[in-house]
Design a protein around this motif. Sequence first.
Motif, mmCIF file in Angstrom:
data_model
loop_
_atom_site.group_PDB
_atom_site.id
_atom_site.type_symbol
_atom_site.label_atom_id
_atom_site.label_comp_id
_atom_site.label_asym_id
_atom_site.label_seq_id
_atom_site.Cartn_x
_atom_site.Cartn_y
_atom_site.Cartn_z
ATOM 1 N N ALA A 467 64.132 68.637 134.823
ATOM 2 C CA ALA A 467 64.245 69.277 133.512
ATOM 3 C C ALA A 467 62.957 69.137 132.714
ATOM 4 C CB ALA A 467 65.411 68.667 132.729
ATOM 5 N N VAL A 468 62.268 68.014 132.880
ATOM 6 C CA VAL A 468 61.036 67.762 132.136
ATOM 7 C C VAL A 468 59.837 68.424 132.805
ATOM 8 C CG1 VAL A 468 59.422 65.946 131.428
ATOM 9 C CG2 VAL A 468 61.880 65.620 131.132
ATOM 10 N N LEU A 469 59.775 68.379 134.139
ATOM 11 C CA LEU A 469 58.577 68.811 134.858
ATOM 12 C C LEU A 469 58.810 70.073 135.683
ATOM 13 C CD1 LEU A 469 57.376 65.330 136.205
ATOM 14 C CD2 LEU A 469 56.761 66.462 134.077
ATOM 15 N N GLY A 470 59.847 70.816 135.406
ATOM 16 C CA GLY A 470 60.115 72.023 136.174
ATOM 17 C C GLY A 470 58.907 72.937 136.260
ATOM 18 N N GLY A 471 58.590 73.394 137.466
ATOM 19 C CA GLY A 471 57.404 74.210 137.688
ATOM 20 C C GLY A 471 56.219 73.424 138.183
ATOM 21 N N ALA A 472 56.304 72.083 138.146
ATOM 22 C CA ALA A 472 55.251 71.245 138.717
ATOM 23 C C ALA A 472 55.468 71.132 140.227
ATOM 24 C CB ALA A 472 55.252 69.868 138.064
ATOM 25 N N SER A 473 54.557 70.465 140.886
ATOM 26 C CA SER A 473 54.685 70.312 142.333
ATOM 27 C C SER A 473 55.880 69.429 142.657
ATOM 28 C CB SER A 473 53.408 69.699 142.910
ATOM 29 O OG SER A 473 53.217 68.382 142.416
ATOM 30 N N TYR A 537 64.510 74.665 138.554
ATOM 31 C CA TYR A 537 65.957 74.800 138.527
ATOM 32 C C TYR A 537 66.337 76.229 138.887
ATOM 33 C CZ TYR A 537 67.643 70.365 136.612
ATOM 34 O OH TYR A 537 68.001 69.054 136.447
ATOM 35 N N ARG A 538 67.516 76.378 139.460
ATOM 36 C CA ARG A 538 68.032 77.715 139.750
ATOM 37 C C ARG A 538 68.763 78.232 138.509
ATOM 38 N NH1 ARG A 538 67.808 79.250 144.916
ATOM 39 N NH2 ARG A 538 69.407 80.823 144.514
ATOM 40 N N GLY A 539 67.995 78.427 137.463
ATOM 41 C CA GLY A 539 68.572 78.918 136.224
ATOM 42 C C GLY A 539 67.781 78.441 135.031
ATOM 43 N N ALA A 540 67.422 79.365 134.150
ATOM 44 C CA ALA A 540 66.595 79.030 132.993
ATOM 45 C C ALA A 540 67.334 78.174 131.977
ATOM 46 C CB ALA A 540 66.101 80.318 132.322
ATOM 47 N N ALA A 541 68.669 78.151 132.037
ATOM 48 C CA ALA A 541 69.426 77.400 131.046
ATOM 49 C C ALA A 541 69.549 75.931 131.387
ATOM 50 C CB ALA A 541 70.830 78.006 130.904
ATOM 51 N N LEU A 542 69.335 75.540 132.630
ATOM 52 C CA LEU A 542 69.614 74.170 133.051
ATOM 53 C C LEU A 542 68.662 73.127 132.458
ATOM 54 C CD1 LEU A 542 70.671 74.791 136.749
ATOM 55 C CD2 LEU A 542 72.106 73.939 134.886
ATOM 56 N N PRO A 543 67.338 73.355 132.375
ATOM 57 C CA PRO A 543 66.475 72.301 131.810
ATOM 58 C C PRO A 543 66.889 71.873 130.411
ATOM 59 C CG PRO A 543 65.143 73.968 132.906
ATOM 60 C CD PRO A 543 66.539 74.504 132.862
ATOM 61 N N ALA A 544 67.090 72.823 129.517
ATOM 62 C CA ALA A 544 67.475 72.475 128.146
ATOM 63 C C ALA A 544 68.855 71.835 128.116
ATOM 64 C CB ALA A 544 67.440 73.718 127.261
ATOM 65 N N ALA A 545 69.773 72.322 128.951
ATOM 66 C CA ALA A 545 71.123 71.757 128.966
ATOM 67 C C ALA A 545 71.103 70.316 129.450
ATOM 68 C CB ALA A 545 72.022 72.612 129.863
ATOM 69 N N VAL A 546 70.281 70.015 130.448
ATOM 70 C CA VAL A 546 70.190 68.655 130.956
ATOM 71 C C VAL A 546 69.627 67.713 129.889
ATOM 72 C CG1 VAL A 546 68.919 67.187 132.583
ATOM 73 C CG2 VAL A 546 70.080 69.251 133.395
ATOM 74 N N LEU A 547 68.547 68.115 129.233
ATOM 75 C CA LEU A 547 67.955 67.260 128.199
ATOM 76 C C LEU A 547 68.925 67.046 127.038
ATOM 77 C CD1 LEU A 547 64.260 68.514 128.051
ATOM 78 C CD2 LEU A 547 65.201 66.570 129.287
ATOM 79 N N ALA A 548 69.637 68.102 126.656
ATOM 80 C CA ALA A 548 70.603 67.961 125.565
ATOM 81 C C ALA A 548 71.717 67.005 125.951
ATOM 82 C CB ALA A 548 71.171 69.331 125.200
ATOM 83 N N GLU A 549 72.210 67.115 127.161
ATOM 84 C CA GLU A 549 73.286 66.240 127.621
ATOM 85 C C GLU A 549 72.837 64.782 127.651
ATOM 86 O OE1 GLU A 549 76.847 64.791 129.121
ATOM 87 O OE2 GLU A 549 76.414 66.775 128.283
ATOM 88 N N VAL A 550 71.678 64.526 128.210
ATOM 89 C CA VAL A 550 71.193 63.151 128.329
ATOM 90 C C VAL A 550 70.941 62.539 126.960
ATOM 91 C CG1 VAL A 550 69.237 61.766 129.100
ATOM 92 C CG2 VAL A 550 70.229 63.464 130.628
ATOM 93 N N TRP A 551 70.297 63.292 126.070
ATOM 94 C CA TRP A 551 69.866 62.751 124.786
ATOM 95 C C TRP A 551 71.030 62.613 123.803
ATOM 96 C CZ3 TRP A 551 65.469 60.428 124.700
ATOM 97 C CH2 TRP A 551 64.820 60.121 123.506
ATOM 98 N N ASP A 552 71.974 63.556 123.842
ATOM 99 C CA ASP A 552 73.030 63.582 122.831
ATOM 100 C C ASP A 552 74.260 62.772 123.210
ATOM 101 O OD1 ASP A 552 71.401 65.223 121.400
ATOM 102 O OD2 ASP A 552 72.486 67.072 121.834
ATOM 103 N N ARG A 553 74.578 62.711 124.483
ATOM 104 C CA ARG A 553 75.838 62.095 124.905
ATOM 105 C C ARG A 553 75.673 60.714 125.522
ATOM 106 N NH1 ARG A 553 80.206 65.501 124.872
ATOM 107 N NH2 ARG A 553 79.772 67.729 124.683
#
Length: 868
Positions: A467-473, A537-553
Amino acid sequence: MADEAVAEGPAERAAPQPKDARSPEAPPRGEARKDDRAKDAPDGKGSPGPSDSSDGPGASGSADDEAAGREKERERAADRFKDLTRDPLAEDEGEKEPTDLAAATRARRAGQKLLTSGRDFTSFDRSRIAHAHVGDINVSLDARRSGLTMRGGPVPEEELRRLRRAHIEPEGYVRLRRALESRRLLVLGGAPGTGRTSTALALLDEVTRNGEGAENGERVRRAAPEEGVRKLADEVAGGEGGHRRGTGYLLEPALDRPGTLPPDEMDLDQLASALAERGSYAVVVVSVGSAANPLLAGRYGAICPPAPTRELVAVRLRERLEEEHGDREADGGGEGALGRSGDGDGHRGGDGDGGRSSDRGGSIAGLLARAAELREDPEVTEAVGLDDLRPAEAELFASLLAGHLLGTVSREELLSGCRGLAAVQAYEWFAGVDRALAAPPPGDGRTPVRSGTAALFHPVAFRIALAVLGGASHSAVSSAAHLLTWELSVQSDPDSTPARPLFCDDPESDLALSRARPVDGDVDVAGAEVKGRLVFYRGAALPAAVLAEVWDRHFPVRAPVVRWLRLLADDPRPQVSMRAAVAAGELSVRDFEHGYTEVVRPLAEAPTPRRRVFAATALDQAAGHASHRRAVRKVVDDWARYGSASLRWTAAMALGYGRSADSMDDTLDTLARIGVRDDGELLAVASLNVVRLLTLPECPTVLKRLADWTAHRGEEYQDLALVTIVRLALIDVDEVLDDEPGTPLGDRGDWPLLLALTATRPELTGRLADLFWTALNTARSQDVALDALEHMVRSATRENGREWTRPGLAALLPALIAEERDQRRLDWLLRRMMRDQDRPLTAEAARALWRLAVPARQRGSDEEESHG
């Protein structure tokens, strides 16, 4: 060119007379001043550029001493000016190893693209998903129940009938059925949520339907996860709890529990033998990963292909429409009743275009045609944010589409439900991950060698890293995931050192468990782009959703994540540190007090430029949200006014993005305040960020301010302007530009920014030429400015002879070389370049550049040129 390109007399004016665009030290254009140096000047009158004074022949010895003193002072000023034009981000790298600004800019842009997609995941309410209408199918999108709570028992015949009606066979289904029929036992591997359990039940239903247990009402059974293979073998063999012949067994062992060891090949052989004796079958469902890989590589192992969710959506959609259509016709409403606000099942009435859409024809064929159009709607596709849907998600998506078409779900509700799919997936990934740590190890008689904490946390660490480094090697994401695994393990059990398995990584499993995909692309390495394997990620929504889940919950996770982000801030690879900075900014938006206190402020005061750039990038990312822009601007302004040198340095970097002040004038005022303070201690970083502002639409405002600074009485303001002008000629576009290729500036990424602006914004050519002329004609900056001019001139053509920045030079040079002394300076520079032993300029190239700069009316005939 050696003797050919001497200027042929006074030149006519080819550019407007500068007004404010000159330093008090520089003479007006057209006013000749004698030089106090004679150094390879083509006309024997000295090198171009002004000096403080000049003495005639016969001057006294004291005058000579005074002139020598002034010359030394000028040289010291020139050396100081040269220091100011070096890369301010390379202080910790050494003078000859500058940082890669271009790679950092590209990495920041890529990170923003992944995390700033306009999705309002903050307002997602997962209770909406729990109450969504999905017909008579129980769609489980909730991870509150651990797999360990599943009890063993028979699968109801009603569920098997529904499965036969609804199951979509994945690719390779027939091969899996034949393997089960021949071996009686199948170990089926797949990622959770991909339909592996449904496929296992479908296989067992099919092979037992016509077998010895055809008349058995409990012919398909689930085994409790904690039973394990050994206990199941005992039950099949007729021991305590034994069942009738021809039974099919489904077992999903909890291999991810610490202390749980996978069954070995002998255990599987024992189970297969017992199954054969009883005419029964069994499917053991496991998650792909290091624990299950030995099982999947054995004789009983097979990978379960994911369900074809596009076809699944179509089938489910038809079912929903037929169910609703039939129910409404049975109520006596016929097709005309499809647009009603409610029905007998208690659905809420639609509103907006949800109610209107049902008025455009009510036949099943018509509804399906409109459903196909709705599925391809860009707004719906963006709201879903997933490249492919898993079976439960496909069922929910089909239910939402059907409800919208039938008028029970409004457009807003449809989009909100679609946005919730990624959020629910993130919730399932992290809910109760470490619950198994509190459970006792299974009593199978074997003592585990390792606690398994690292193996338990690695999948979730990989998801956060992606989620943080998506698009890196892939290697960068995996390395970061291992760092985070360590931090999570230590946070979970601080009294013991977690084990770190060295040879248990399975890249394919990491991708499957995280809904990720590899892509061949380019990776920045030491300023060059090389081919590499990137991961997304196989989906543009997953990076933000993962960070929100980890940080908020999961508040306890914040401490290890913060420590991990600080480690990434020190990573020398821009693809890692800049992406992490963007993610840190997004996390700070979710809780600005925590993000500022734990991440931004400590790194802003760090001694290394890399950490301060990280803090500045995170602040700018937060400033991109209107809700936090005012707070960020207050922080940056306070740092610029009252902060330490490190905080002022960080504030300057944040201002360079153009969003940390109320206006461009305020941004420039603050940068000037930072640059001129303490005898120009931070002038270099201030000038770099003024250059970055020149890539923005407010470029004319910046140029006007540079002209004002050159005319300022304070030498620090003059230096700020002169250093910025020289840096503008030395820096390449892709080092400071945020735009993607495809824009006028973005297509000239390897051009000097000064030439790129001249070529793309011709209305600014006169101002740019006047500013650079001022730097060329100011004593303390003329040497560095002349080197910058040489840098631009050499970029006219590439080494293979192809055109490079020639169009920009064709626009700039005639405006810059407007007078006879300017032409002499260019002539001298071209001669020096021709005599360069390392990179000699050819006579043909020099002649072409001369003709490019000096209009034909100012040149003599070809014969005169050729003979000087």
